[in-house]
Design an enzyme around this catalytic site. Structure first.
Site, short mmCIF file in Angstrom:
data_model
loop_
_atom_site.label_atom_id
_atom_site.label_comp_id
_atom_site.label_asym_id
_atom_site.label_seq_id
_atom_site.Cartn_x
_atom_site.Cartn_y
_atom_site.Cartn_z
N GLU A 75 0.84 -1.20 0.00
CA GLU A 75 0.00 0.00 0.00
C GLU A 75 0.89 1.25 0.00
OE1 GLU A 75 -3.72 0.75 2.52
OE2 GLU A 75 -2.29 2.17 3.38
N THR B 35 -3.90 4.78 -1.84
CA THR B 35 -5.02 5.21 -1.00
C THR B 35 -5.69 6.46 -1.56
OG1 THR B 35 -3.68 6.59 0.44
CG2 THR B 35 -3.91 4.27 1.07
N HIS C 107 -7.64 2.76 -4.57
CA HIS C 107 -8.66 2.84 -3.51
C HIS C 107 -9.66 3.91 -3.95
CE1 HIS C 107 -5.98 1.33 0.04
NE2 HIS C 107 -5.54 0.84 -1.11
N GLY D 228 -15.03 4.75 3.38
CA GLY D 228 -14.27 5.88 3.93
C GLY D 228 -14.82 6.24 5.30
N ASP D 229 -14.00 6.92 6.08
CA ASP D 229 -14.45 7.32 7.41
C ASP D 229 -15.33 8.55 7.32
OD1 ASP D 229 -13.43 5.29 8.98
OD2 ASP D 229 -11.42 6.16 8.87
N LYS E 116 -21.04 -7.78 0.54
CA LYS E 116 -20.15 -7.14 -0.45
C LYS E 116 -19.77 -8.18 -1.53
CE LYS E 116 -17.45 -4.81 2.84
NZ LYS E 116 -16.58 -3.74 3.37
P1 FAD Z 1 -18.55 -0.49 4.81
O1 FAD Z 1 -18.31 -1.87 4.34
O2 FAD Z 1 -19.61 0.30 4.13
O3 FAD Z 1 -18.86 -0.56 6.38
C1 FAD Z 1 -18.95 0.63 7.16
C2 FAD Z 1 -19.83 0.38 8.39
O4 FAD Z 1 -21.18 0.21 7.97
C3 FAD Z 1 -19.44 -0.89 9.14
O5 FAD Z 1 -19.65 -0.66 10.52
C4 FAD Z 1 -20.43 -1.93 8.62
O6 FAD Z 1 -20.68 -2.90 9.60
C5 FAD Z 1 -21.67 -1.09 8.31
N1 FAD Z 1 -22.40 -1.58 7.15
C6 FAD Z 1 -21.90 -1.78 5.90
N2 FAD Z 1 -22.88 -2.20 5.06
C7 FAD Z 1 -24.01 -2.26 5.81
C8 FAD Z 1 -25.35 -2.61 5.52
N3 FAD Z 1 -25.73 -2.99 4.29
N4 FAD Z 1 -26.27 -2.55 6.53
C9 FAD Z 1 -25.91 -2.17 7.78
N5 FAD Z 1 -24.65 -1.82 8.11
C10 FAD Z 1 -23.71 -1.87 7.14
N6 FAD Z 1 -10.21 4.90 4.18
C11 FAD Z 1 -9.98 5.96 3.37
O7 FAD Z 1 -10.54 7.05 3.61
N7 FAD Z 1 -9.14 5.88 2.29
C12 FAD Z 1 -8.53 4.72 1.95
O8 FAD Z 1 -7.79 4.66 0.95
C13 FAD Z 1 -8.73 3.57 2.79
N8 FAD Z 1 -8.15 2.38 2.51
C14 FAD Z 1 -8.43 1.28 3.27
C15 FAD Z 1 -7.87 0.05 2.92
C16 FAD Z 1 -8.14 -1.09 3.66
C17 FAD Z 1 -7.52 -2.41 3.27
C18 FAD Z 1 -8.99 -1.00 4.81
C19 FAD Z 1 -9.27 -2.21 5.63
C20 FAD Z 1 -9.55 0.21 5.17
C21 FAD Z 1 -9.29 1.37 4.41
N9 FAD Z 1 -9.84 2.61 4.71
C22 FAD Z 1 -9.61 3.70 3.91
C23 FAD Z 1 -10.66 2.76 5.93
C24 FAD Z 1 -12.17 2.55 5.67
O9 FAD Z 1 -12.64 3.54 4.80
C25 FAD Z 1 -12.88 2.61 7.03
O10 FAD Z 1 -12.57 1.47 7.78
C26 FAD Z 1 -14.38 2.86 6.97
O11 FAD Z 1 -14.82 3.21 8.29
C27 FAD Z 1 -15.24 1.68 6.53
O12 FAD Z 1 -15.03 1.40 5.23
P2 FAD Z 1 -15.69 0.05 4.57
O13 FAD Z 1 -15.37 0.10 3.14
O14 FAD Z 1 -15.36 -1.14 5.36
O15 FAD Z 1 -17.25 0.41 4.78
#
Ligand code: FAD
Length: 321
Positions: free
Chosen positions: A24, A55, A84, A115-116, A182
């Site tokens: 990464e 990222t 990403h 994303g956060d 997903k």
């Molecule tokens: P989601 O899968 O959408 O999940 C987010 C939250 O919503 C979780 O609590 C999940 O339980 C809940 N949720 C999801 N779908 C549903 C549903 N259908 N119904 C109810 N609840 C649901 N962040 C960045 O800003 N930039 C980056 O480049 C980046 N790269 C990353 C790379 C990796 C390998 C990882 C592991 C994380 C990365 N992140 C990055 C951080 C990530 O964006 C955060 O962890 C974010 O809070 C959640 O992203 P996610 O894609 O897992 O979201």
């Protein structure tokens, strides 16, 4: 008894599957950081990774530098970028435009993330996507519209997976349900959040397989060579660093000793993941190559070079073991 199938007798498929290697990187924030990053990129390129991920700031805060870096990787290196992309704060129309821009530069792999959310508690932008799952579906729709341009090929879509509970999630079981959702929406593979204990990855793999997740789940491994970074990443990701690792790093007599402890702990974690069935290792580099290369030297991944021969270990100063 039924005759053996073609798959059973195919000679190449009886070999152990090759182990994937990826890194990464993040887009540089200054010209000086860009210079350091390009030294790192050239060093990492010698190890012939399968891809490097780039990222993306949530809400597209660094969109231009991310696209520029990806473009340059495609034009000037042999590396294959995995872009990403986050969906928080963006409408489907905006995101479809960004996906199109990435595909136009030659990207064929996207890590689809939510994303956060903004720390200030601001309400979501009207019409913006809610979850990574929505982004996967959007990517697949763009892919369908462009199927002729892609020679009817596919975009490799990756997603995040969590060995420890996502901070907003009610439980680890819920995280696995989300991963399964997903997969159903079209994810091809997952990369994990950073984690500190071997059993956390093995448990995730067991729970995910039991729930019906079949896609590869690649462990995201951070070189534990900087105590400051271990603590910082723990804060950012909401994953608590293992106290015994923190104590060992903190009590090291010298930088070299800290490096030795960190590399050894990282190699142990990666080896445990491979023993548990990990199909590859994704190293979080923080745009620095030395720790990643030190870990790689000690890992001895079973990999082949692009010419088909076994790779020679790159000669570099060895850490005392
Ligand atoms: P989601 O899968 O959408 O999940 C987010 C939250 O919503 C979780 O609590 C999940 O339980 C809940 N949720 C999801 N779908 C549903 C549903 N259908 N119904 C109810 N609840 C649901 N962040 C960045 O800003 N930039 C980056 O480049 C980046 N790269 C990353 C790379 C990796 C390998 C990882 C592991 C994380 C990365 N992140 C990055 C951080 C990530 O964006 C955060 O962890 C974010 O809070 C959640 O992203 P996610 O894609 O897992 O979201």
């Amino acid at each position: 008894m039924s005759p053996p199938s073609l798959i059973d007798t195919h000679p190449n498929l009886s070999d152990a599957a090759p182990v994937a290697l990826s890194y990464e990187l993040f887009p540089p924030r200054s010209p000086a950081a860009a210079e350091t990053l390009w030294t790192t990129i050239r060093e990492l390129e010698t190890t012939e990774p399968d891809y490097v991920s780039v990222t993306y700031g949530a809400s597209g805060s660094n969109r231009d530098t991310a696209v520029q870096l990806i473009n340059r990787l495609l034009l000037e290196t042999t590396l294959r970028p995995l872009a990403h992309l986050t969906c928080v704060g963006n409408t489907p129309e905006e995101l479809a435009g960004i996906i199109g821009q990435l595909l136009d530069t030659g990207v064929r792999g996207i890590l689809a993330l939510r994303g956060d959310r903004p720390q200030d508690g601001a309400p979501p932008v009207a019409g913006s996507l809610r979850y990574a799952q929505d982004l996967i579906e959007l990517i697949r729709r763009v892919e369908q519209r462009r199927s002729a341009l892609l020679c009817a090929g596919k975009i490799a879509v990756g997603v995040a997976a969590y060995p420890t509970r996502h901070p907003e999630s009610p439980s680890e079981d819920h995280d696995v349900e989300v991963l399964l959702a997903k997969q159903r929406s079209g994810a091809d593979f997952a990369i994990t959040q950073v984690y500190f204990r071997a059993e956390q990855y093995a448990d995730l793999l067991t729970r995910a397989r039991r729930a019906g997740v079949t896609i590869p789940i690649i462990p995201g491994v951070m070189p534990f060579t900087s105590l400051r970074r271990v603590k910082r990443l723990g804060e950012l990701s909401g994953v608590e660093p293992a106290p015994e690792l923190v104590a060992r790093l903190a009590s090291a007599d010298s930088d070299l000793e800290r490096l030795r402890i960190g590399v050894s702990a990282t190699v142990d974690l990666a080896n445990a993941a491979l023993d548990a069935g990990a199909p590859g290792i994704h190293l979080y580099t923080f745009n620095e190559h030395q720790s990643a290369l030190d870990v790689l030297d000690k890992l001895a991944l079973p990999r082949r070079s692009r010419t088909g021969s076994r790779r020679e270990a790159v000669a570099r100063p060895q850490l005392a073991s």
